[in-house]
Scaffold this active site. Structure first.
Site, short mmCIF file in Angstrom:
data_model
loop_
_atom_site.label_atom_id
_atom_site.label_comp_id
_atom_site.label_asym_id
_atom_site.label_seq_id
_atom_site.Cartn_x
_atom_site.Cartn_y
_atom_site.Cartn_z
CE LYS A 110 -2.14 -5.77 6.73
NZ LYS A 110 -1.51 -4.95 5.72
CE LYS A 189 -9.34 -0.99 9.65
NZ LYS A 189 -9.00 -0.31 8.44
CE LYS A 192 -9.98 -3.56 0.31
NZ LYS A 192 -8.75 -2.93 0.83
P1 ADP Z 1 -8.92 -2.64 4.59
O1 ADP Z 1 -8.68 -2.48 6.05
O2 ADP Z 1 -10.35 -2.91 4.30
O3 ADP Z 1 -8.00 -3.65 3.93
P2 ADP Z 1 -7.25 -0.69 3.33
O4 ADP Z 1 -6.16 -0.98 4.29
O5 ADP Z 1 -7.06 -1.13 1.90
O6 ADP Z 1 -8.64 -1.25 3.90
O7 ADP Z 1 -7.53 0.87 3.34
C1 ADP Z 1 -7.58 1.75 2.24
C2 ADP Z 1 -7.84 3.15 2.74
O8 ADP Z 1 -9.13 3.20 3.37
C3 ADP Z 1 -6.85 3.62 3.82
O9 ADP Z 1 -6.60 5.00 3.68
C4 ADP Z 1 -7.57 3.35 5.11
O10 ADP Z 1 -7.14 4.18 6.16
C5 ADP Z 1 -9.01 3.63 4.73
N1 ADP Z 1 -9.91 2.81 5.55
C6 ADP Z 1 -10.01 1.45 5.55
N2 ADP Z 1 -10.92 1.03 6.42
C7 ADP Z 1 -11.43 2.15 7.03
C8 ADP Z 1 -12.42 2.37 8.01
N3 ADP Z 1 -13.08 1.38 8.56
N4 ADP Z 1 -12.66 3.66 8.39
C9 ADP Z 1 -11.99 4.70 7.82
N5 ADP Z 1 -11.05 4.54 6.87
C10 ADP Z 1 -10.77 3.29 6.47
#
Ligand code: ADP
Ligand code: TRP
Length: 320
Positions: A110, A189, A192
């Protein structure tokens, strides 16, 4: 068995969230007592607009319910409806070694992406440990990026148990190997915050545009293509049957089909897959009090468990 997971309302949910966390969490609600929460305290580390935080939180609840979270089986609640987690996070932070937190990948990532280095962001894994430990959780369904946070939770639980006696259970991460990291339209990956997301309930035109802009190499239409390294194939495998997937791979190897046609096939599958959930979402939206009722009931149940565990913790450390 108690199952727990959380998701941040820091934006709109995408198919990486769905396959990495939501779908496994929904499947697990039949296997034990499931508690799922909207991590609004966590989202404060990045969202500075109060209206956006409130709107996103409701939307996460709506989308999760539309995708199949059953409030008769699982408890859905807002993180901030259980303020005891912040109390536990403080207690855990008094035993948390600095070095443990300094090794956190997500904090370093981050910062590398320009997020301000606040104490809250640094302390995020401690709050996350409190989220998990306060419900005596056994299993935590998450995507691979959260693995280290669960390991840190276990480290903190062990530290507390060694210092104050047996207080906490050691939770386990449940990561689905096939969907542990869903790629975004740029092949990285999906996230958001990377702008490479395809949203679960995105507007149809926008979703099509996003699928059509998946990054590919410049192999000409007639030439054979490598299915193994293709983001299109990886995404298609989430929605397609075994035969459909094998067929697409065959077409890749044969040559004669352009990436654009494969992307169209992917888009159609994706649309088909989420269509029933879209319908359910419309139904939920028609009942104005549904989400509030679910969250109120969820908060009550989550509070009961959290308060019981906190009484054990306060007693063990010498408070009250
Ligand atoms: P982001 O990276 O979009 O902010 P979050 O950190 O809010 O997503 O993730 C919420 C949940 O979704 C977590 O359990 C995270 O491991 C899963 N997750 C987020 N992005 C992915 C991805 N690209 N592939 C698999 N799982 C994901
Ligand atoms: N950190 C998780 C994420 O960014 C969200 C989260 C917060 C969580 N607390 C949790 C996940 C507890 C599982 C268990 O996705």
């Amino acid at each position: 068995m108690r199952i727990l997971s959380g998701i941040q309302p820091s934006g709109v949910l995408h198919i990486g969230n769905y396959f990495g966390m939501m779908r496994p969490a929904i499947a697990l609600q039949a296997e034990g007592e499931a508690l799922y929460f909207i991590a609004d305290y966590h989202a404060l580390t990045s969202v500075r607009d109060p209206e956006a935080l409130r709107t996103n939180s409701r939307r996460v609840a709506l989308d999760f319910l539309a995708c199949g979270l059953d409030p008769e089986r699982a408890t859905l609640f807002r993180h901030s409806d259980v303020p005891q987690v912040t109390e536990l996070a403080w207690i855990l932070s008094t035993v948390a070694p600095m070095g443990l937190l300094e090794r956190a990948h997500s904090y370093k990532d981050k910062l590398a992406r320009g997020v301000a280095a606040t104490v809250g962001l640094f302390n995020y894994p401690v709050l996350m440990a409190a989220d998990i430990l306060i419900y005596d959780s056994d299993v935590v369904p998450v995507g691979k990026d959260q693995k280290q946070h669960i390991e840190m939770t276990r480290d903190l639980a062990v530290k507390m148990n060694e210092t104050f006696g047996q207080i906490f259970k050691l939770p386990e991460a449940r990561i689905q190997p096939a969907t542990e990291t869903v790629p975004g339209i740029d092949g990285q990956k999906m996230s958001k915050s990377y702008g490479n997301n395809i949203d679960i309930f995105g507007d149809e035109k926008e979703t099509r545009k996003r699928v059509m802009s998946i990054v590919t190499d410049s192999t000409p239409v007639e030439a054979p293509k490598d299915p193994e390294r293709s983001t299109i194939v990886q995404l298609y495998s989430l929605f397609a049957s075994k035969d459909e997937l094998a067929n697409m791979k065959e077409q890749f190897k044969k040559g004669g089909t352009g990436y654009g046609d494969f992307k169209k096939e992917l888009f159609e599958k994706l649309r088909e897959y989420f269509a029933p959930m879209r319908k359910r979402r419309e139904e939920i939206l028609r009942d104005k009090s549904y989400i509030n009722n679910v969250l109120t009931k969820g908060a009550k149940r989550a509070n009961e468990i959290a308060e019981q565990v906190m009484q054990r913790v306060r007693k063990a450390v010498g408070l009250r």
